[in-house]
Design a protein around this motif. Sequence first.
Motif, PDB file in Angstrom:
ATOM      1  N   SER A 129      48.620  27.596  78.415  1.00  0.00           N
ATOM      2  CA  SER A 129      49.492  28.729  78.098  1.00  0.00           C
ATOM      3  C   SER A 129      48.842  29.660  77.080  1.00  0.00           C
ATOM      4  O   SER A 129      48.953  30.877  77.192  1.00  0.00           O
ATOM      5  CB  SER A 129      50.848  28.242  77.593  1.00  0.00           C
ATOM      6  N   SER A 130      48.127  29.117  76.101  1.00  0.00           N
ATOM      7  CA  SER A 130      47.448  29.958  75.115  1.00  0.00           C
ATOM      8  C   SER A 130      46.359  30.803  75.758  1.00  0.00           C
ATOM      9  O   SER A 130      46.131  31.942  75.373  1.00  0.00           O
ATOM     10  CB  SER A 130      46.813  29.097  74.021  1.00  0.00           C
ATOM     11  N   LEU A 131      45.670  30.209  76.731  1.00  0.00           N
ATOM     12  CA  LEU A 131      44.569  30.916  77.390  1.00  0.00           C
ATOM     13  C   LEU A 131      45.010  31.672  78.631  1.00  0.00           C
ATOM     14  O   LEU A 131      44.212  32.350  79.259  1.00  0.00           O
ATOM     15  CB  LEU A 131      43.470  29.924  77.777  1.00  0.00           C
ATOM     16  N   GLU A 132      46.275  31.526  78.995  1.00  0.00           N
ATOM     17  CA  GLU A 132      46.812  32.156  80.202  1.00  0.00           C
ATOM     18  C   GLU A 132      46.003  31.748  81.432  1.00  0.00           C
ATOM     19  O   GLU A 132      45.641  32.571  82.272  1.00  0.00           O
ATOM     20  CB  GLU A 132      46.847  33.680  80.037  1.00  0.00           C
TER      21      GLU A 132
ATOM     22  N   LEU B 116      40.657  31.900  69.620  1.00  0.00           N
ATOM     23  CA  LEU B 116      42.111  31.814  69.459  1.00  0.00           C
ATOM     24  C   LEU B 116      42.514  32.266  68.065  1.00  0.00           C
ATOM     25  O   LEU B 116      41.816  32.023  67.091  1.00  0.00           O
ATOM     26  CB  LEU B 116      42.601  30.396  69.692  1.00  0.00           C
ATOM     27  N   ALA B 117      43.664  32.891  68.000  1.00  0.00           N
ATOM     28  CA  ALA B 117      44.224  33.271  66.691  1.00  0.00           C
ATOM     29  C   ALA B 117      44.594  31.991  65.943  1.00  0.00           C
ATOM     30  O   ALA B 117      44.929  30.986  66.581  1.00  0.00           O
ATOM     31  CB  ALA B 117      45.446  34.151  66.881  1.00  0.00           C
ATOM     32  N   PRO B 118      44.557  31.986  64.623  1.00  0.00           N
ATOM     33  CA  PRO B 118      44.856  30.766  63.868  1.00  0.00           C
ATOM     34  C   PRO B 118      46.185  30.111  64.251  1.00  0.00           C
ATOM     35  O   PRO B 118      46.279  28.894  64.298  1.00  0.00           O
ATOM     36  CB  PRO B 118      44.889  31.233  62.416  1.00  0.00           C
ATOM     37  N   GLY B 119      47.206  30.853  64.571  1.00  0.00           N
ATOM     38  CA  GLY B 119      48.495  30.292  64.961  1.00  0.00           C
ATOM     39  C   GLY B 119      48.480  29.682  66.345  1.00  0.00           C
ATOM     40  O   GLY B 119      49.348  28.896  66.694  1.00  0.00           O
ATOM     41  N   ASP B 120      47.494  30.045  67.189  1.00  0.00           N
ATOM     42  CA  ASP B 120      47.402  29.536  68.554  1.00  0.00           C
ATOM     43  C   ASP B 120      46.637  28.229  68.651  1.00  0.00           C
ATOM     44  O   ASP B 120      46.510  27.663  69.726  1.00  0.00           O
ATOM     45  CB  ASP B 120      46.704  30.558  69.461  1.00  0.00           C
TER      46      ASP B 120
END
Length: 179
Positions: A52-55, A173-177
């Motif tokens: 989901s993070s990477l779509e 990835l963004a730190p939150g991801d």
Amino acid sequence: MIILWLIFTTAHGATSYNKDRSVLGGSMLFWGMLLGSIPNLLIAAGLVFLSSSLELTAGRLTRVGYVLMLIGLVVPAVIDLAIQALGAPFFVPVVGIGLIVTAIGIRHNPRIGRLSRYLLLVIGLILLLAFMWALVPSEVTDPMGGYRIYGGLAHFGVGTGWVLFGISVLRSLAPGDRY
């Protein structure tokens, strides 16, 4: 994958004569089972966890590649655990094609950097090359250390590619991801 391949190769011996229980008490079959299952299941779990993070399921082409990758990673791992040995590389081209299709499908995905896409493509190509090598008759490849060349490609080279891919994805990835 890299470490397990080195151990498996040591347990396998320099020829087709296996060295039983030479590495930490495990036979070539035991180390082959671990080599064919643990890395595949860890990579598949990482791909599922980050999908989901990477779509990775956005777009039909990407979904097809993603599903092929998961099938090609999980099915042989389960088979290797069931037979308690390293099975034949029948699913290697499935993973290779899945990686290539995924790399093409995510080419416009801003969440995945260029390096990550290229690494997926390279890993897929290495797997296809390794599978083609496995198709060469053993009478031809044995004098050249055929199984070592296959393993060098399919396990050492691909393992290195997966490590680099993981690092490249985590960096993008963004730190939150990241969790």
